[in-house]
Design an enzyme around this catalytic site. Structure first.
Site, PDB file in Angstrom:
ATOM      1  N   GLU A 104       0.855  -1.189   0.000  1.00  0.00           N
ATOM      2  CA  GLU A 104       0.000   0.000   0.000  1.00  0.00           C
ATOM      3  C   GLU A 104       0.883   1.228   0.000  1.00  0.00           C
ATOM      4  O   GLU A 104       1.893   1.238   0.706  1.00  0.00           O
ATOM      5  CB  GLU A 104      -0.914  -0.012   1.239  1.00  0.00           C
ATOM      6  CG  GLU A 104      -1.892  -1.174   1.229  1.00  0.00           C
ATOM      7  CD  GLU A 104      -2.857  -1.160   2.416  1.00  0.00           C
ATOM      8  OE1 GLU A 104      -2.855  -0.175   3.178  1.00  0.00           O
ATOM      9  OE2 GLU A 104      -3.590  -2.140   2.587  1.00  0.00           O
ATOM     10  N   HIS A 123      -7.924   1.217   1.328  1.00  0.00           N
ATOM     11  CA  HIS A 123      -7.811   1.087   2.796  1.00  0.00           C
ATOM     12  C   HIS A 123      -8.642   2.172   3.502  1.00  0.00           C
ATOM     13  O   HIS A 123      -8.120   2.959   4.307  1.00  0.00           O
ATOM     14  CB  HIS A 123      -6.339   1.179   3.222  1.00  0.00           C
ATOM     15  CG  HIS A 123      -6.069   0.535   4.561  1.00  0.00           C
ATOM     16  ND1 HIS A 123      -4.906  -0.113   4.860  1.00  0.00           N
ATOM     17  CD2 HIS A 123      -6.824   0.465   5.689  1.00  0.00           C
ATOM     18  CE1 HIS A 123      -4.934  -0.557   6.114  1.00  0.00           C
ATOM     19  NE2 HIS A 123      -6.102  -0.216   6.633  1.00  0.00           N
TER      20      HIS A 123
HETATM   21  N1  LIG Z   1      -9.401  -1.754   6.661  1.00  0.00           N
HETATM   22  C1  LIG Z   1      -9.397  -1.019   7.743  1.00  0.00           C
HETATM   23  O1  LIG Z   1      -9.410   0.197   7.673  1.00  0.00           O
HETATM   24  C2  LIG Z   1      -9.384  -1.695   9.074  1.00  0.00           C
HETATM   25  C3  LIG Z   1      -9.907  -0.998  10.173  1.00  0.00           C
HETATM   26  C4  LIG Z   1      -9.929  -1.639  11.406  1.00  0.00           C
HETATM   27  C5  LIG Z   1      -9.412  -2.914  11.540  1.00  0.00           C
HETATM   28  N2  LIG Z   1      -8.880  -3.534  10.469  1.00  0.00           N
HETATM   29  C6  LIG Z   1      -8.331  -4.913  10.599  1.00  0.00           C
HETATM   30  O2  LIG Z   1      -9.367  -5.754  11.119  1.00  0.00           O
HETATM   31  C7  LIG Z   1      -8.821  -6.621  12.084  1.00  0.00           C
HETATM   32  C8  LIG Z   1      -9.878  -7.021  13.082  1.00  0.00           C
HETATM   33  O3  LIG Z   1     -10.248  -5.900  13.854  1.00  0.00           O
HETATM   34  P1  LIG Z   1     -11.140  -6.046  15.185  1.00  0.00           P
HETATM   35  O4  LIG Z   1     -11.295  -4.675  15.725  1.00  0.00           O
HETATM   36  O5  LIG Z   1     -12.345  -6.862  14.921  1.00  0.00           O
HETATM   37  O6  LIG Z   1     -10.119  -6.855  16.076  1.00  0.00           O
HETATM   38  P2  LIG Z   1     -10.471  -7.817  17.295  1.00  0.00           P
HETATM   39  O7  LIG Z   1      -9.189  -8.065  17.979  1.00  0.00           O
HETATM   40  O8  LIG Z   1     -11.618  -7.291  18.065  1.00  0.00           O
HETATM   41  O9  LIG Z   1     -10.937  -9.158  16.587  1.00  0.00           O
HETATM   42  C9  LIG Z   1     -10.070 -10.069  15.976  1.00  0.00           C
HETATM   43  C10 LIG Z   1     -10.660 -11.448  16.198  1.00  0.00           C
HETATM   44  O10 LIG Z   1      -9.868 -12.378  15.466  1.00  0.00           O
HETATM   45  C11 LIG Z   1      -9.839 -13.575  16.241  1.00  0.00           C
HETATM   46  N3  LIG Z   1      -8.735 -14.408  15.775  1.00  0.00           N
HETATM   47  C12 LIG Z   1      -7.437 -14.353  16.132  1.00  0.00           C
HETATM   48  N4  LIG Z   1      -6.738 -15.313  15.482  1.00  0.00           N
HETATM   49  C13 LIG Z   1      -7.631 -15.985  14.708  1.00  0.00           C
HETATM   50  C14 LIG Z   1      -7.512 -17.064  13.807  1.00  0.00           C
HETATM   51  N5  LIG Z   1      -6.326 -17.655  13.580  1.00  0.00           N
HETATM   52  N6  LIG Z   1      -8.615 -17.460  13.168  1.00  0.00           N
HETATM   53  C15 LIG Z   1      -9.820 -16.874  13.390  1.00  0.00           C
HETATM   54  N7  LIG Z   1      -9.998 -15.854  14.248  1.00  0.00           N
HETATM   55  C16 LIG Z   1      -8.912 -15.401  14.895  1.00  0.00           C
HETATM   56  C17 LIG Z   1      -9.700 -13.094  17.642  1.00  0.00           C
HETATM   57  O11 LIG Z   1     -10.105 -14.087  18.555  1.00  0.00           O
HETATM   58  C18 LIG Z   1     -10.631 -11.903  17.659  1.00  0.00           C
HETATM   59  O12 LIG Z   1     -11.918 -12.274  18.080  1.00  0.00           O
HETATM   60  C19 LIG Z   1      -7.666  -5.806  12.677  1.00  0.00           C
HETATM   61  O13 LIG Z   1      -6.665  -6.635  13.226  1.00  0.00           O
HETATM   62  C20 LIG Z   1      -7.164  -5.008  11.543  1.00  0.00           C
HETATM   63  O14 LIG Z   1      -6.122  -5.710  10.916  1.00  0.00           O
HETATM   64  C21 LIG Z   1      -8.861  -2.963   9.243  1.00  0.00           C
HETATM   65  O1  LIG Z   2      -5.552   4.321   9.908  1.00  0.00           O
HETATM   66  C1  LIG Z   2      -6.092   3.865   8.903  1.00  0.00           C
HETATM   67  O2  LIG Z   2      -6.325   4.546   7.926  1.00  0.00           O
HETATM   68  C2  LIG Z   2      -6.460   2.376   8.843  1.00  0.00           C
HETATM   69  C3  LIG Z   2      -6.673   1.740  10.172  1.00  0.00           C
HETATM   70  C4  LIG Z   2      -6.982   0.267  10.126  1.00  0.00           C
HETATM   71  O3  LIG Z   2      -6.165  -0.421   9.256  1.00  0.00           O
HETATM   72  C5  LIG Z   2      -6.930  -0.357  11.491  1.00  0.00           C
HETATM   73  O4  LIG Z   2      -6.318  -1.405  11.656  1.00  0.00           O
HETATM   74  O5  LIG Z   2      -7.539   0.222  12.404  1.00  0.00           O
END
Ligand SMILES: NC(=O)c1ccc[n+]([C@@H]2O[C@H](COP(=O)([O-])OP(=O)(O)OC[C@H]3O[C@@H](n4cnc5c(N)ncnc54)[C@H](O)[C@@H]3O)[C@@H](O)[C@H]2O)c1
Ligand SMILES: O=C(O)CC[C@@H](O)C(=O)O
Length: 540
Positions: free
Chosen positions: A259, A277
């Protein structure tokens, strides 16, 4: 304090820091000579997902105490390196969960109804109704990998569309899944049964490459895959090939290996929706994330309160207030014992008794270890974030035991035993009057002395005249006594402390411990005195 904001954050985030008198805030546009140079005297670093806070960058930040991740995923931060350097890494879990869940649902509907293509053909002046017949989400099976904050928000919303929801998350309680209409199944069943598959796990060694040519092979034909978590969860070329072959019906991707995206096997694939993203990028989420993170970072720098740390258990403000005096006491007790072991330290045993045993004790443990490692010249780099990790690196085992209820209601007591190749040393302490750390015992002898300032710990034979000699010698050397505590071994004590041994812990008024060196030398020459230790208790 110097706070470096390495990526763009909301104005409200800035405002939280700007309200602190004397704090220097560096915004991304003010970083002129590179981030590493800016970090040379920084106390805090705030990042989003673009900056790689790796071990090399952290080497250029000798003063750094906290890294704030405005968001959830911390895969762009080397948390091991941070822990090693005693830096807390904090994120803001949950603050963007609704934003990501809403985009996920938006992408699912977009895939089902080809909304992006409908829009682009219309803008191109075409009325392509025939090729735009879609499908409903109702009755379809949605597989969710990761039932954390985002996964569950997705499940709740998908349920309202009438979808059957199956989920895989080894760390979620079945009751939580049930309450959210999710049937827990093994990961292979997710692949086999899902019409839509959405990923909501963090990037770990277990989840990297989860969607690959082998897992794709067992997926239901026509499956649509949504990834708003991390690009590395998918082997991109394998997915692109499966889309081209028609085995996978479509994909919506918000995250990528590289990215910003510059080249991609997904370019020009009709049934792939790409977004840069943005899943967590809503006004509401960014505002919530920014304020929450700024307050967490501020509270850590000002008060030592650790919230939402990924390399240390978090404490609420109330929890922290309750244990803060014990953290300080543990550090002082550790310092009191430092260098007391006769040989090489092998094992540290920490026992918590009473109310402290019921709460989170990691900070107390780390403070105790940091205190033990502290040396008179302050050369130790151990602090309450990295102390346990440093002990592990040095091969020193840490044993902990807790007894919540004690007969006699002795209150909260911390006991540390240092085991070494040539013998043991032990001491226990408590906190009196809310915030006054007090020594309760040393090497098996009961005593009550303040754990504060400069102390002289004297082991002597319990014979008449010794206490008087101590007072006289200190007086002759112009050392004023602030507190004089005495203890003696009783016949019922352990065999290690023979009857006839006594202990004096004298708190003295000196500007620096070194001012009392002559007095200590004179005490050592007294025949009935077995050992004298001069201890200057600093703050953590
Ligand atoms: N695209 C974006 O802008 C954006 C924004 C926020 C979060 N995210 C991504 O989303 C992910 C999840 O966020 P969240 O707030 O739900 O996190 P979270 O920690 O609340 O949830 C993650 C879940 O994954 C589970 N987990 C861990 N290992 C696992 C496995 N091997 N198989 C299945 N489940 C498993 C955990 O038990 C947990 O319940 C973050 O880690 C981040 O990478 C992306
Ligand atoms: O900061 C961002 O723009 C993305 C955040 C997102 O990837 C997250 O893991 O919360």
């Amino acid at each position: 304090m110097k706070i470096v904001l390495a990526e763009k954050v909301s104005p409200a985030t800035l405002a939280v820091f700007q309200q602190e008198p004397g704090w220097q805030i560096v915004t991304p546009d003010q970083i002129k000579n590179g981030l590493a140079a800016e970090l040379s005297d920084a106390d805090a670093l705030v990042v989003r997902s673009a900056v790689q806070a790796d071990a090399k960058l952290l080497e250029s930040a000798p003063k750094l105490r906290v890294i704030g991740r405005a968001g959830v995923g911390v895969d762009n931060i080397d948390t091991d390196a941070a822990t090693h350097r005693g830096i807390v890494v904090m994120n803001t879990p949950g603050a963007n969960a609704v934003a990501v869940a809403e985009l996920t649902l938006g992408l699912m509907i977009s895939l089902a109804r080809a909304i992006p293509r409908a829009n682009s053909t219309m803008h191109a002046g075409k009325w392509d109704k025939k090729s735009l017949q879609g499908q409903e989400l109702r009755g379809k099976t949605l597989g969710i990998v990761g039932l954390g904050r985002i996964g569950l928000e997705v499940a709740r919303r998908a349920a309202s569309f009438g979808m059957n929801i199956i989920g895989y998350d080894p760390f979620v309680a079945p009751v939580i899944a049930r309450e959210n209409n999710v049937t827990l199944v093994p990961i292979d069943d997710i692949f086999k049964a899902s019409d839509y598959l959405t990923l909501h796990v963090g990037l770990t060694t277990q989840t990297e490459g989860l969607i690959n040519s082998t897992s794709i092979k067992i997926m239901k034909k026509g499956i649509r895959i949504i990834n708003c978590a991390r690009g590395e969860l998918i082997v991109e070329q394998a997915l692109a090939d499966a889309i081209k072959s028609g085995h996978v019906g479509g994909a919506a991707l918000d995250v990528f290996h590289q990215e910003p995206l510059k080249e991609s096997p997904f370019y020009n694939l009709d049934n792939v929706i790409l977004s840069p993203h943005i899943a967590g990028a809503t006004d509401e989420a960014q505002e919530a994330i920014g304020i929450q993170l700024a307050m967490q970072v501020r509270d850590y720098l000002k008060l030592g309160v650790v919230q939402n740390a990924v390399n240390l258990p978090s404490l609420s403000h109330e929890e922290y207030k309750e244990i803060a005096p014990y953290i300080e006491m543990a550090d002082r007790l550790g310092q009191f014992l430092a260098h007391a072991t006769p040989g090489n330290l092998e094992n540290i045993q920490i026992s918590y008794t009473g109310r402290i045993a019921a709460g989170k004790t990691d900070l107390i443990r780390n403070a105790a270890i940091a205190g033990i490692f502290s040396s008179a010249d302050g050369g130790s780099t151990a602090n309450r974030i990295n102390a346990a990790a440093i002990a592990a690196e040095r091969g020193i085992r840490i044993q902990e035991d807790k007894k919540e209820f004690t007969p006699g209601g002795a209150g909260s007591v911390l006991k540390i035993v240092l085991h070494s190749s040539d013998g043991d040393a032990s001491a226990s302490a408590t906190v009196l009057h809310g915030n006054s750390p007090r020594l309760l015992s040393y090497d098996g002898i009961d005593i009550e002395a303040p754990l504060h300032g400069t102390l002289v710990a004297i082991r002597n034979h319990d014979v008449p005249g010794v206490v008087g000699r101590i007072g006289t010698i200190l007086g002759e050397q112009s050392v004023n006594i602030a507190n004089f505590a005495l203890g003696r071994a009783h016949s019922n004590h352990s065999q290690r402390v023979p009857h006839g041994q006594a202990l004096a812990v004298v708190q003295i008024d000196v500007p620096k411990a070194s001012s009392a060196t002559a007095a200590v030398d004179a005490l050592r020459r007294v025949e009935a005195i077995a050992s004298v230790r001069l201890i200057e208790l600093g703050k953590l």
